[in-house]
Design an enzyme around this catalytic site. Structure first.
Site, PDB file in Angstrom:
ATOM      1  N   LYS A  43       1.079 -46.644  -4.763  1.00 13.75           N
ATOM      2  CA  LYS A  43       1.201 -45.556  -5.733  1.00 13.75           C
ATOM      3  C   LYS A  43       0.294 -45.872  -6.901  1.00 13.75           C
ATOM      4  CE  LYS A  43       4.707 -43.138  -8.506  1.00 13.75           C
ATOM      5  NZ  LYS A  43       6.160 -43.062  -8.797  1.00 13.75           N
TER       6      LYS A  43
ATOM      7  N   ALA B 174       3.345 -35.372 -10.289  1.00 17.74           N
ATOM      8  CA  ALA B 174       2.648 -34.785 -11.419  1.00 17.74           C
ATOM      9  C   ALA B 174       1.568 -35.711 -11.967  1.00 17.74           C
ATOM     10  CB  ALA B 174       3.651 -34.436 -12.517  1.00 17.74           C
ATOM     11  N   PHE B 175       1.799 -37.033 -11.902  1.00 18.52           N
ATOM     12  CA  PHE B 175       0.778 -37.943 -12.440  1.00 18.52           C
ATOM     13  C   PHE B 175       0.503 -39.120 -11.515  1.00 18.52           C
ATOM     14  CE2 PHE B 175       4.489 -40.277 -13.556  1.00 18.52           C
ATOM     15  CZ  PHE B 175       4.107 -41.593 -13.739  1.00 18.52           C
ATOM     16  N   GLY B 176       1.174 -39.184 -10.373  1.00 12.90           N
ATOM     17  CA  GLY B 176       0.952 -40.275  -9.441  1.00 12.90           C
ATOM     18  C   GLY B 176       0.509 -39.780  -8.083  1.00 12.90           C
TER      19      GLY B 176
ATOM     20  N   ASP C  53      17.918 -40.427 -10.434  1.00 10.78           N
ATOM     21  CA  ASP C  53      17.234 -39.383  -9.661  1.00 10.78           C
ATOM     22  C   ASP C  53      17.612 -39.486  -8.188  1.00 10.78           C
ATOM     23  OD1 ASP C  53      15.650 -37.215  -9.180  1.00 10.78           O
ATOM     24  OD2 ASP C  53      13.736 -38.234  -9.505  1.00 10.78           O
TER      25      ASP C  53
ATOM     26  N   VAL D  24       0.088 -41.195  -3.883  1.00  8.92           N
ATOM     27  CA  VAL D  24       0.527 -42.227  -2.948  1.00  8.92           C
ATOM     28  C   VAL D  24      -0.420 -42.243  -1.756  1.00  8.92           C
ATOM     29  CG1 VAL D  24       2.429 -43.086  -1.537  1.00  8.92           C
ATOM     30  CG2 VAL D  24       2.908 -41.899  -3.667  1.00  8.92           C
TER      31      VAL D  24
END
Length: 744
Positions: free
Chosen positions: A398, A374-376, A583, A378
């Site tokens: 990243k 969503a915001f990163g 996670d 790679v």
């Protein structure tokens, strides 16, 4: 009789001629030669040439594989592991004269470099013709003037190394004694030739490496020298901190280093000497005065400039800077001066705002994008100047997307900090470096190039289903239809008992929800999805073939059992450190070409028992009861998630609780209900899952206990041999999405 003999002779001649003609048509590739050469960048390549009688449209695949030998000491991306299985170097060509590997080939995946004293098997294969040729080559000890230095540990050490400052004559005196060595351990005609001494002056007595260096001096002496004096006036600086390092260099230019030696004097002594004029010469004093005047002039100019600049724009920190460009004009790309960038890093280290993992952006050569969240984002990259790494290394980096919010910046920095605490473990993706003193913030990680465990499980599921359906095919037409459906739908067949899930709110395939709002599903802020390179490369890109062929997808119960064991070992390491991952899921476990699993994505990780008081995206279907109800996370909630991962392995990538809606899940679990046992899982493995899913966290096993239960010498927990052909696996998230689309 004569007629018979004559006929036999003619027949024999005819056969010989026919075989010769046949041989001339079948032996299309011949006379392969492989010669090691040195590139302009001083690394080894193979120059391969062969003759071909194929048509002009012929194309070739060249495969270079490392062959294990006792004389070869692997160095490079595999960190001197001698008996490792190297990934082959693959090259596609239309010419019969090729040099490999090239710079571009080195960025595609892990491959052992061409090295002296190593052996390689070369296979040249024609793509569109049934013809190939092989050759084995052993690289000599020296190629031109580039020689192997794996014997450097046998060069003589330098013993009794001392360094001291003589205040009376402003000299730094370094002395040593050459150690003994066995000439038989060195190659023929190789002997120690020189000793080099490097002295640099540091700025911080608090740091073991002396901080930023202000000046440096290096001299080369004959090997029989035993001391040398440096004039301190030739090493200008205000701190009495000197770092001394010696090297023994032989006639091949191979070298053996000594440990750096730091020599310090208290700051107050240096100040006293400056007052007395005993240590600093008039020349040095005048140079200091001149430097101060120049610095003052520069400061005045800079202040005047920024006063004018502040009229039109505010002063901003690096966290506030956001460059926006219109669609008509591309963003400006600024090249960094490596000298100044390295100085920035050293200054940050001296201030304590950066550590040894900080590297400059100029050390990265960024390649293609291989994943995003969503915001990163790679990327694959080649990195230089990484700590504890010799030479360039293939890495995954990243980075935050452009103009991130302050919260996202803090989350990203927290993830970097957490990765530093995790450290090194064979089953955890390693942090190799970071860029935090300038934007864009960058995390440099170990590159694991074969995708994630969830992708692997789903591919072997598709392969298993394909084998079952091939047994039921009654005609070639049905076979062609099946293959077409397999390609287009990824083996999404009717799901029987799971069709009622279409009427529940679990139909979303998102793995993350906001914990305070169970009706909305969105990706996690910290989620980063790794994909195989074959998933993001354009069609026709040969590199996608290389990535796809680098991993064999096999449905083997022993291999899957080993996967579970590896994950438990990695989580045991985190448990020992008191780190909660939060996670753990098959999608966040990466797999390399040797089928080593590595736990990744520490964006949600915290230290110790953690109560989440902020609205964050969380992986609902992998959470324990206390995490869903009380937002309480610990290693015991990770154990619960590990039980879900075991279920994912047993179902080959199934979607947890496929018939339960998000808003129904907490009630479902509190009633004591759990995921059903997959038919291929034995009672033992399901019992382990149920232990992980106990409501009381204290009753769940530790990862140390789980690792012992998964000992490979015990009974295999997962077996696919007894499955009935009619067995329907629990659906995957992709199957759910496809079923929903087809039933709207």
């Amino acid at each position: 009789m004569a007629i018979y003999v004559k006929s036999m002779n003619q027949l024999f001649i005819t056969l010989v001629v026919w075989n010769a003609i046949k041989l001339s048509f079948t032996q299309h590739l011949h006379e392969l030669s492989v010669i090691p050469i040195q590139s302009h960048q001083r690394y080894l390549q193979l120059h391969m040439k062969w003759n071909s009688t194929l048509p002009d449209d012929a194309a070739y695949t060249i495969t270079i594989e490392h062959v294990d030998t006792d004389t070869c000491q692997l160095q490079g991306v595999f960190e001197n592991l001698k008996h490792i299985k190297c990934a082959p170097i693959l090259v596609h060509a239309t010419s019969t004269d090729i040099i490999a590997p090239s710079d571009e080939d080195g960025l595609l995946k892990h491959a052992c470099p061409i090295q002296q004293r190593c052996t390689y098997a070369v296979l040249v294969d024609a793509w569109n013709y049934q013809s190939s040729i092989r050759q084995t080559v052993e690289i000599p000890d020296c190629v031109e003037d580039l020689c192997s230095c794996d014997y450097a540990v046998h060069l003589p050490a330098l013993e009794d190394l001392t360094a001291r400052v003589n205040r009376s004559n402003n000299q730094l005196i370094v002395s040593w004694k050459p150690g003994t060595y066995n000439i038989a351990n060195l190659p023929n005609n190789v002997k120690p030739q020189f000793i080099t001494i490097r002295v640099r002056r540091g700025t911080s007595n608090e740091l073991s490496w002396g901080g930023q260096h202000t000046s440096m001096k290096e001299v080369t002496l004959p090997f029989d020298a035993i001391s040398h004096c440096f004039d301190i006036n030739e090493l200008p600086g205000t701190k009495f901190i000197f770092l001394v390092q010696l090297k023994v260099i032989d006639s091949r230019k191979c070298e053996r280093d000594t440990e750096p030696l730091k020599v310090t004097l208290p700051d107050y002594e240096s100040m006293d000497q400056q007052k007395a004029g005993g240590l600093l010469s008039p020349v040095l004093i005048s140079s200091v005065v001149i430097s101060l005047i120049a610095s003052l002039v520069i400061a005045i100019v800079v202040v005047f400039y920024f006063k004018r600049l502040s009229k039109t724009r505010r002063n901003a920190s690096w966290r506030d800077i956001c460059v926006r460009t219109s669609g008509e004009h591309p963003p400006m790309i600024m090249s960094e001066n490596e000298l100044y960038v390295d100085m920035d890093v050293e200054n940050a280290r001296a201030r304590g705002s950066a550590d040894y993992l900080e590297v400059p952006h100029s050390a990265l050569r960024i390649g293609r994008e291989i994943g995003k969240g969503a915001f990163g984002r790679v990327f694959m990259a080649s990195a230089l100047k990484l700590p504890n790494c010799n030479g360039p290394k293939i890495v995954a980096i990243k980075q935050l997307k452009r103009c991130p919010s302050a919260d996202k910046l803090d989350e990203f920095l927290d993830e970097i900090s957490m990765m530093k605490k995790v450290g090194q473990h064979p089953n955890i993706v390693a942090l190799l470096g970071c860029c935090t003193i300038k934007q864009p913030l960058t995390m440099i990680m170990e590159y694991v190039g074969c995708g994630d465990l969830l992708e692997y499980l789903r591919k072997i599921r598709a392969k298993h289903l394909a084998n079952i359906h091939q047994l039921e095919m009654s005609s070639k037409l049905e076979q062609q239809n099946l293959i077409q459906n397999t390609t287009n739908n990824n083996m999404f067949n009717p799901m029987g008992k799971y069709l009622d899930l279409l009427h529940t709110s679990s139909s979303s395939d998102a793995s993350y929800i906001t914990q305070t709002d169970t009706s909305v599903t969105r990706p996690s802020f910290t989620e980063t999805t790794y994909t195989m390179l074959s998933g993001i490369l354009a069609e026709g890109d040969g590199s996608s073939v290389r990535s796809r062929s680098s991993l064999e997808y096999v449905l083997d119960h022993k291999e899957l059992h080993n996967f579970a064991k590896q994950i438990a070992c990695g989580m045991e390491h985190l448990e020992d450190l008191g780190i909660t991952h939060r996670d753990l899921a098959a999608r966040n476990i990466l797999i390399d070409e040797r089928k080593t699993l590595k736990i990744s994505d520490f964006g949600l990780s915290r230290t110790g028992i953690y109560i989440n008081s902020v609205n964050k995206k969380v992986p609902l279907r992998w959470l324990s009861i206390e995490a869903i109800r009380d937002k309480l996370y610990s290693s015991k909630s990770d154990v619960w998630a590990f039980g879900i991962v075991l279920w994912e392995i047993g179902t080959l990538g199934g979607y947890p609780y496929p018939t339960i809606g998000n808003h129904e899940l907490q009630s479902f679990l509190e009633q004591g209900k759990r995921l059903e046992r997959p038919e291929n899982c034995t009672a033992e493995v399901y019992a382990l899952m149920l232990q992980c899913w106990r409501e009381d966290p204290a009753e769940r096993p530790t990862f140390e206990q789980i690792s012992k239960q998964l000992d490979p010498h015990k009974k295999i927990y997962i077996d696919f041999n007894d499955l009935e052909p009619t067995y329907v696996f629990p659906p995957t998230s992709d199957q759910l999405r496809l079923a929903i689309a087809n039933n709207k």
